[in-house]
Scaffold this motif. Structure first.
Motif, short mmCIF file in Angstrom:
data_model
loop_
_atom_site.label_atom_id
_atom_site.label_comp_id
_atom_site.label_asym_id
_atom_site.label_seq_id
_atom_site.Cartn_x
_atom_site.Cartn_y
_atom_site.Cartn_z
N ASN A 191 0.84 -1.19 0.00
CA ASN A 191 0.00 0.00 0.00
C ASN A 191 0.89 1.24 0.00
O ASN A 191 1.68 1.45 0.91
N PRO A 192 0.77 2.11 -0.99
CA PRO A 192 1.66 3.28 -1.07
C PRO A 192 1.43 4.28 0.06
O PRO A 192 2.28 5.14 0.29
N ARG A 193 0.31 4.19 0.76
CA ARG A 193 0.07 5.11 1.87
C ARG A 193 0.81 4.67 3.13
O ARG A 193 0.91 5.44 4.08
N ASN A 194 1.27 3.44 3.18
CA ASN A 194 2.03 2.97 4.34
C ASN A 194 3.48 3.42 4.22
O ASN A 194 4.02 3.53 3.12
N PHE A 195 4.11 3.66 5.36
CA PHE A 195 5.52 4.03 5.30
C PHE A 195 6.23 3.56 6.56
O PHE A 195 5.61 3.34 7.60
N SER A 196 7.53 3.38 6.45
CA SER A 196 8.35 2.87 7.54
C SER A 196 9.32 3.94 8.01
O SER A 196 9.82 4.74 7.22
N VAL A 197 9.59 3.95 9.31
CA VAL A 197 10.59 4.83 9.89
C VAL A 197 11.45 4.03 10.86
O VAL A 197 11.03 2.98 11.35
N ASN A 198 12.66 4.50 11.13
CA ASN A 198 13.48 3.90 12.18
C ASN A 198 13.84 4.93 13.24
O ASN A 198 14.78 4.74 14.01
N ASP A 199 13.07 6.00 13.27
CA ASP A 199 13.27 7.09 14.22
C ASP A 199 12.24 6.99 15.34
O ASP A 199 11.07 7.31 15.14
N ASP A 200 12.67 6.54 16.53
CA ASP A 200 11.77 6.41 17.66
C ASP A 200 11.10 7.74 18.00
O ASP A 200 9.92 7.78 18.37
N ARG A 201 11.84 8.83 17.90
CA ARG A 201 11.29 10.14 18.27
C ARG A 201 10.13 10.53 17.37
O ARG A 201 9.17 11.15 17.81
N TYR A 202 10.22 10.17 16.09
CA TYR A 202 9.13 10.48 15.17
C TYR A 202 7.92 9.62 15.49
O TYR A 202 6.80 10.12 15.59
N PHE A 203 8.11 8.34 15.65
CA PHE A 203 7.00 7.42 15.89
C PHE A 203 6.29 7.74 17.21
O PHE A 203 5.08 7.63 17.31
N TRP A 204 7.06 8.13 18.22
CA TRP A 204 6.51 8.38 19.56
C TRP A 204 6.36 9.87 19.88
O TRP A 204 6.35 10.26 21.03
N GLN A 205 6.22 10.70 18.86
CA GLN A 205 6.06 12.13 19.12
C GLN A 205 4.78 12.37 19.92
O GLN A 205 3.81 11.61 19.83
N PRO A 206 4.76 13.41 20.76
CA PRO A 206 3.59 13.70 21.59
C PRO A 206 2.37 14.01 20.73
O PRO A 206 2.50 14.43 19.57
N PRO A 207 1.17 13.81 21.26
CA PRO A 207 -0.04 14.15 20.51
C PRO A 207 -0.09 15.66 20.26
O PRO A 207 0.36 16.45 21.08
N HIS A 208 -0.69 16.03 19.14
CA HIS A 208 -0.66 17.44 18.75
C HIS A 208 -2.01 18.15 18.86
O HIS A 208 -2.05 19.37 18.87
N ALA A 209 -3.10 17.36 18.90
CA ALA A 209 -4.40 18.05 18.86
C ALA A 209 -5.45 17.27 19.63
O ALA A 209 -5.92 16.24 19.17
N GLY A 210 -5.84 17.78 20.78
CA GLY A 210 -6.97 17.25 21.53
C GLY A 210 -6.89 15.78 21.81
O GLY A 210 -5.84 15.25 22.15
N SER A 211 -8.02 15.09 21.62
CA SER A 211 -8.10 13.67 21.97
C SER A 211 -7.94 12.77 20.76
O SER A 211 -8.20 11.60 20.82
N CYS A 212 -7.55 13.33 19.62
CA CYS A 212 -7.38 12.53 18.40
C CYS A 212 -5.94 12.59 17.96
O CYS A 212 -5.56 13.44 17.15
N PRO A 213 -5.07 11.72 18.48
CA PRO A 213 -3.65 11.78 18.17
C PRO A 213 -3.36 11.68 16.68
O PRO A 213 -3.95 10.86 16.00
N GLN A 214 -2.46 12.48 16.21
CA GLN A 214 -2.07 12.43 14.80
C GLN A 214 -0.59 12.77 14.69
O GLN A 214 -0.12 13.74 15.25
N LEU A 215 0.13 11.92 13.95
CA LEU A 215 1.54 12.19 13.73
C LEU A 215 1.70 13.31 12.71
O LEU A 215 0.99 13.35 11.70
N GLN A 216 2.63 14.19 12.99
CA GLN A 216 2.89 15.31 12.10
C GLN A 216 4.05 15.00 11.18
O GLN A 216 5.13 14.63 11.65
N LYS A 217 3.86 15.12 9.88
CA LYS A 217 4.93 14.81 8.92
C LYS A 217 5.76 16.06 8.67
O LYS A 217 5.29 17.17 8.81
#
Length: 217
Positions: A191-217
């Motif tokens: 699936n082209p929408r899936n992606f891999s990272v090896n950066d723990d800080r990116y994967f575990w970044q704090p939530p950015h907006a209210g009660s709906c966590p979303q990773l920021q690219k």
């Protein structure tokens, strides 16, 4: 932390774990799953339990994610738990509804999945809570749960990049599915929408907006 633990134990006690059967049809969300299980005639697998717990936390304004914990080579088993954000501690905590479990270090400090993974790798002590159990029938021990079972299931991790109600059913409207993998490991997802990272800080970044966590690219 008391609220996070109370919600965990409530769901664990209300819906039993059943890893041998599929989850109910009709919508992969907390309302459908809880309705199907309310008479006690059936349970949910680990992903179903994590989905129900996840949406309960989100409804309370507590950021939460469903985390699929994968072995290096998948044969017929993995495990799904939750990462729940503690604003007090400033990290995502290891929370497992299948076992009513959280994890601490030798001093009783609550640990994240990232920290448990690092400690298992380096040989530092980790402990599961005394209340941990399977279906209120069998005690979950540190040795069996962490060192024998979960150690193999932390090779790489999977998560949606954002969560809300009915995420597991409505995934077509999500941005991405993200994989946290060791350097040099490639899941080769089609699936082209899936992606891999090896950066723990990116994967575990704090939530950015209210009660709906979303990773920021």
């Amino acid at each position: 932390m008391a609220t996070i633990k109370h919600i965990l134990t409530y769901i664990h006690d209300k819906i039993r774990h059943d890893g041998q059967n599929g989850n109910p049809t009709g919508g992969n969300n907390s309302i459908n799953f809880a309705e199907a299980c309310k008479d006690g005639s059936r349970g949910l697998n680990c992903r179903g339990l994590a989905t129900v717990l996840n949406e309960c936390y989100l409804s309370m304004g507590i950021p939460s994610r469903v985390i699929t914990c994968m072995p290096k080579r998948y044969i017929n088993d993995c495990h799904v738990i939750n990462a729940v954000y503690s604003s007090t501690l400033g990290k995502w905590l290891w929370i497992d509804p299948t076992n009513n479990a959280w994890v601490t270090d030798e001093q009783g400090n609550l640990l994240s999945i990232q920290e448990v993974r690092a400690r298992l790798r380096s040989g530092q002590p980790v402990r599961v809570n005394e209340e941990a159990n399977w279906n209120n029938e069998k005690k979950t021990t540190t040795e069996e749960y962490l060192y024998e079972y979960m150690a193999k299931n932390l090779f790489y991790l999977e998560s949606w990049t954002r969560y809300g109600f009915n995420t597991e059913s409505d995934y077509e409207n999500l941005i991405n599915y993200i994989f946290l993998q060791p350097t040099g490991c490639d899941s080769k997802q089609r699936n082209p929408r899936n992606f891999s990272v090896n950066d723990d800080r990116y994967f575990w970044q704090p939530p950015h907006a209210g009660s709906c966590p979303q990773l920021q690219k």
